[in-house]
Scaffold this motif. Structure first.
Motif, mmCIF file in Angstrom:
data_model
loop_
_atom_site.group_PDB
_atom_site.id
_atom_site.type_symbol
_atom_site.label_atom_id
_atom_site.label_comp_id
_atom_site.label_asym_id
_atom_site.label_seq_id
_atom_site.Cartn_x
_atom_site.Cartn_y
_atom_site.Cartn_z
ATOM 1 N N LEU A 101 -34.132 10.716 -11.974
ATOM 2 C CA LEU A 101 -33.218 11.560 -11.217
ATOM 3 C C LEU A 101 -32.967 12.852 -11.992
ATOM 4 C CD1 LEU A 101 -31.367 12.023 -8.812
ATOM 5 C CD2 LEU A 101 -29.573 10.718 -10.010
ATOM 6 N N GLY A 102 -32.862 12.728 -13.334
ATOM 7 C CA GLY A 102 -32.725 13.931 -14.156
ATOM 8 C C GLY A 102 -33.929 14.846 -14.021
ATOM 9 N N VAL A 103 -35.135 14.261 -14.014
ATOM 10 C CA VAL A 103 -36.356 15.053 -13.835
ATOM 11 C C VAL A 103 -36.306 15.793 -12.497
ATOM 12 C CG1 VAL A 103 -38.863 14.933 -13.554
ATOM 13 C CG2 VAL A 103 -37.739 13.541 -15.295
ATOM 14 N N LEU A 104 -35.905 15.073 -11.448
ATOM 15 C CA LEU A 104 -35.852 15.663 -10.100
ATOM 16 C C LEU A 104 -34.866 16.824 -10.060
ATOM 17 C CD1 LEU A 104 -35.864 13.795 -6.745
ATOM 18 C CD2 LEU A 104 -34.072 15.470 -7.161
ATOM 19 N N LEU A 105 -33.685 16.614 -10.612
ATOM 20 C CA LEU A 105 -32.676 17.674 -10.601
ATOM 21 C C LEU A 105 -33.119 18.875 -11.435
ATOM 22 C CD1 LEU A 105 -29.553 15.380 -10.913
ATOM 23 C CD2 LEU A 105 -30.159 16.774 -8.919
ATOM 24 N N HIS A 106 -33.821 18.603 -12.534
ATOM 25 C CA HIS A 106 -34.353 19.699 -13.364
ATOM 26 C C HIS A 106 -35.358 20.518 -12.576
ATOM 27 C CE1 HIS A 106 -36.604 21.670 -16.645
ATOM 28 N NE2 HIS A 106 -35.447 21.619 -17.295
ATOM 29 N N GLN A 107 -36.180 19.829 -11.809
ATOM 30 C CA GLN A 107 -37.170 20.538 -10.982
ATOM 31 C C GLN A 107 -36.489 21.331 -9.876
ATOM 32 O OE1 GLN A 107 -40.334 18.001 -9.609
ATOM 33 N NE2 GLN A 107 -40.808 17.253 -11.677
ATOM 34 N N ARG A 108 -35.369 20.874 -9.408
ATOM 35 C CA ARG A 108 -34.636 21.604 -8.363
ATOM 36 C C ARG A 108 -33.865 22.790 -8.939
ATOM 37 N NH1 ARG A 108 -34.388 19.483 -3.358
ATOM 38 N NH2 ARG A 108 -34.657 17.245 -2.992
ATOM 39 N N GLY A 109 -33.763 22.870 -10.260
ATOM 40 C CA GLY A 109 -33.060 23.997 -10.871
ATOM 41 C C GLY A 109 -31.632 23.700 -11.246
ATOM 42 N N TYR A 110 -31.323 22.427 -11.485
ATOM 43 C CA TYR A 110 -29.968 22.039 -11.903
ATOM 44 C C TYR A 110 -30.041 21.371 -13.284
ATOM 45 C CZ TYR A 110 -29.133 22.678 -6.914
ATOM 46 O OH TYR A 110 -29.058 23.195 -5.644
ATOM 47 N N PRO A 111 -30.321 22.147 -14.346
ATOM 48 C CA PRO A 111 -30.552 21.542 -15.664
ATOM 49 C C PRO A 111 -29.336 20.815 -16.225
ATOM 50 C CG PRO A 111 -30.388 23.934 -15.831
ATOM 51 C CD PRO A 111 -30.453 23.621 -14.379
ATOM 52 N N ASP A 112 -28.142 21.334 -16.019
ATOM 53 C CA ASP A 112 -26.962 20.681 -16.592
ATOM 54 C C ASP A 112 -26.697 19.338 -15.938
ATOM 55 O OD1 ASP A 112 -26.554 22.792 -18.331
ATOM 56 O OD2 ASP A 112 -25.295 23.888 -16.898
ATOM 57 N N GLU A 113 -26.851 19.263 -14.601
ATOM 58 C CA GLU A 113 -26.680 17.979 -13.920
ATOM 59 C C GLU A 113 -27.784 17.012 -14.342
ATOM 60 O OE1 GLU A 113 -26.193 16.132 -9.399
ATOM 61 O OE2 GLU A 113 -26.416 18.310 -9.686
ATOM 62 N N ALA A 114 -29.020 17.553 -14.531
ATOM 63 C CA ALA A 114 -30.126 16.716 -14.993
ATOM 64 C C ALA A 114 -29.801 16.123 -16.343
ATOM 65 C CB ALA A 114 -31.405 17.544 -15.070
ATOM 66 N N ALA A 115 -29.240 16.958 -17.258
ATOM 67 C CA ALA A 115 -28.907 16.480 -18.598
ATOM 68 C C ALA A 115 -27.888 15.353 -18.546
ATOM 69 C CB ALA A 115 -28.383 17.637 -19.441
ATOM 70 N N GLY A 116 -26.959 15.431 -17.585
ATOM 71 C CA GLY A 116 -25.975 14.353 -17.450
ATOM 72 C C GLY A 116 -26.629 13.018 -17.160
ATOM 73 N N TRP A 117 -27.604 13.005 -16.257
ATOM 74 C CA TRP A 117 -28.288 11.745 -15.933
ATOM 75 C C TRP A 117 -29.220 11.298 -17.054
ATOM 76 C CZ3 TRP A 117 -26.019 8.886 -12.700
ATOM 77 C CH2 TRP A 117 -25.335 9.426 -11.607
#
Length: 623
Positions: A101-117
């Motif tokens: 899920l972090g990888v997916l959010l990082h690809q969508r351009g949400y690095p901080d939310e990705a880091a949380g997961w």
């Protein structure tokens, strides 16, 4: 033409960018996009069946199925389809799903939310998530946090985590720590880690340039472990590792295998390998194929290859094409291009253009161009303008420039300064400089120091040094012991060997001396051969001694021919001999003429005898 800019193996160490891992199953198996490929031939029908099965299980609430289905869709690029499955599995506590899920959010351009997961997954023990979180913190500039999470991943055996930790530690200057983790990643098959580990091991060995642009190990061999890692990285398709491996094998003389690795690297797009392959083919006599690879490398921006093409066309007298490639080398940032272009212009007599290109290369720091510019200025009478360029080149390490400075200061009568520059050049192996230092030490009376330098120069091929060294040794030689029957026992000494070496190199005084030594031991044939060689090269002593030898053998007419040649060159004793010959023949006027000549030539003893003979001949003529 002495063309600069031969084969170069100046390698760079580039950063290897890894992709974040996409966890496919709950056991956190991750993919590295650069090294691990997918099986494109997998049966599509089987995939569809598997996906349908996972989908049904996910709809029935199977957490593992949700996680795997989400990873499958994420890998396919279906972010919208993957996200609900991954969120659902993450809510149920699946750490692989949290990482993905972090990888997916990082690809969508949400690095901080990705880091949380990623943090959630990493705390739960996911090595890929710890790796991704560590990379995230490093990109943000938080190196302590990056090191903590990368170390968590590395200690769990995560290859990318080990490599990223090694890269971070190397950046900090912690080389032992960096090597430890780089080795761990390399041992698990990470090709960039294997390459960088090899480079680190290789750099421990001091390197020196070889004259062709290559940096070679002083110990004559790359450490065996470094070669092993180069080989492993090259076998996995690392083109720079293949380039290094080719260079190692070439220096060791294993040219066939070196060529194979150069070819592998060149085909993968490494221009330096294509350039090196070109030199290997040229050295084997295959200039046509060498030109093909140089062309390929030059078109990819390799200035060294462009210089090689320029030199090739210059040898073929295709000067316009050569000039075009030298200019291409300059455009590629290779200063040798300007220097080679200057050499080309100088050969064509285009002095102004040669000076222009020498200056361009010299201002860029090319030491041999600075030396050549100084020589050009000196030849034009601008000694003041030449001196700073000689100095700049010498300070940059040009041995020729140091020697030329010695000549410049010696010409001004500043012998002490000249000697310092000669000594500097001699210490770097300059033959003529060693000769000049040897001569200076002889003038000072320091025979031992002179001998050391003369031996260096003579060993480097200086005929004058060999002659002077032989003279020093000759002066120390004790008289030859006498044989029982009164004959001199002759054994060839070291000084004779140096005389002979100088003589075979065309040194006329050495030739005369070798002839004299041969005559002393009764070898008339050998003596005549060396006297004649020296005489024909213009030695008046050789001509005189050859005349003596011929006269003793009863060939006075031929002896007179050689004495005439010697006397015409200013040899007083030869003139006196001719005066005696003509007096005995009754040609008194001719005898008197040569006696007059002997008086004027000297030395004193000869002039005194010649004067008595002249006066006697004059009285005889007036009687």
């Amino acid at each position: 033409m002495d063309v600069m800019g031969d084969k170069a193996t100046l390698f760079e160490t580039g950063r290897f960018v890894q992709s974040s891992g996409v966890e496919a199953t709950p056991d956190e198996t991750s993919e590295e996009a650069s090294d691990i490929g997918r099986d494109e031939s997998r049966d599509e029908t089987g995939e569809a069946v598997e996906e349908a099965r996972r989908r049904l299980a996910a709809e029935a609430g199977d957490v593992e199925a949700m996680s795997v289905l989400g990873a499958l869709l994420l890998r396919r690029g279906d972010l919208d389809g993957a996200e609900p499955h991954l969120r659902a599995a993450t809510t149920a506590g699946d750490r692989a799903a949290a990482n993905n899920l972090g990888v997916l959010l990082h690809q969508r351009g949400y690095p901080d939310e990705a880091a949380g997961w990623w943090r959630v997954a990493a705390v739960a023990g996911s090595a890929p998530a710890a790796h991704a979180l560590g990379r995230h913190h490093r990109e943000r500039g938080d190196e302590p946090a990056a090191e903590y999470w990368l170390r968590q991943a590395a200690e769990q055996g995560h290859v990318l985590g080990a490599y990223a930790l090694a890269d971070l530690l190397e950046h900090r200057g912690d080389h032992p720590g960096a090597e430890r983790w780089m080795r761990a990643a390399a041992e698990r098959g990470h090709r960039e880690a294997a390459y960088r580990l090899a480079r680190a091991l290789d750099r421990r060995e001091p390197h020196v340039p070889d004259g062709r642009g290559n940096a070679i190990a002083k110990g004559a061999a790359v450490p065996a472990e470094a070669e092993q890692w180069y080989r492993q990285a090259a076998a996995r398709g690392h083109r720079r590792a293949a380039l290094h491996l080719g260079a190692i094998l070439e220096r060791r003389g294993e040219l066939k295998e070196a060529g194979r690795w150069y070819l592998t690297s060149a085909k993968d797009g490494e221009p330096r390998a294509a350039c090196a392959l070109g030199f290997l083919l040229r050295d084997a006599g295959d200039t046509e194929n060498a030109a093909v690879w140089w062309l390929r490398a030059a078109q990819d921006g390799d200035g060294n290859a462009a210089n090689a093409l320029g030199a090739l066309y210059a040898e073929r007298n295709q000067t316009q094409t050569a000039e075009r490639w030298y200019r291409a080398a300059m455009d590629a940032g290779d200063d040798n291009g300007a220097y080679n272009l200057a050499l080309l212009c100088a050969e064509q007599g285009r002095t102004a253009q040669a000076e222009q290109w020498y200056r361009r290369a010299a201002y860029a720091g090319h030491r041999e161009a600075a030396n050549a510019l100084a020589v050009l200025l000196l030849q034009g009478g601008d000694a003041a303008g030449a001196e700073p360029w000689f100095s700049k080149a010498a300070e940059a390490g040009s041995v020729d420039a140091a020697f030329n400075l010695g000549i410049l200061f010696a010409g001004r009568g500043e012998d002490a300064v000249a000697l310092r520059w000669y000594e500097r050049a001699a210490a770097a192996g300059h033959t003529e400089a060693a000769l000049q230092v040897g001569i200076a030490r002889l003038r000072e009376g320091d025979e031992q120091a002179a001998e050391v330098h003369l031996r260096c120069a003579a060993g480097g091929g200086s005929a004058e040094a060999a002659y002077r060294l032989a003279s020093v040794l000759d002066a120390r030689r004790p008289p030859q012991p006498a044989h029982e029957l009164g004959e001199t026992v002759h054994e060839k000494t070291e000084c004779e060997e140096w005389y002979e070496r100088a003589a075979t190199q065309g040194h006329r005084r050495a030739q005369v001396r070798v002839g004299m030594l041969a005559a002393a031991r009764g070898d008339v044939v050998q003596a005549a051969r060396w006297y004649r060689t020296a005489a024909e090269a213009g030695s008046r002593n050789g001509a005189f001694n050859l005349g003596l030898l011929l006269a003793r053998e009863g060939s006075e007419p031929e002896a007179a021919v050689w004495w005439t040649r010697a006397a015409d060159a200013g040899h007083g004793r030869a003139a006196l001999r001719l005066a005696l010959v003509y007096a005995r023949r009754g040609e008194l006027a001719e005898g008197q003429r040569w006696a007059d000549r002997a008086v004027s030539l000297g030395p004193a003893e000869v002039a005194e005898r010649a004067a008595r003979l002249r006066d006697a001949l004059r009285e005889e003529l007036s009687a």
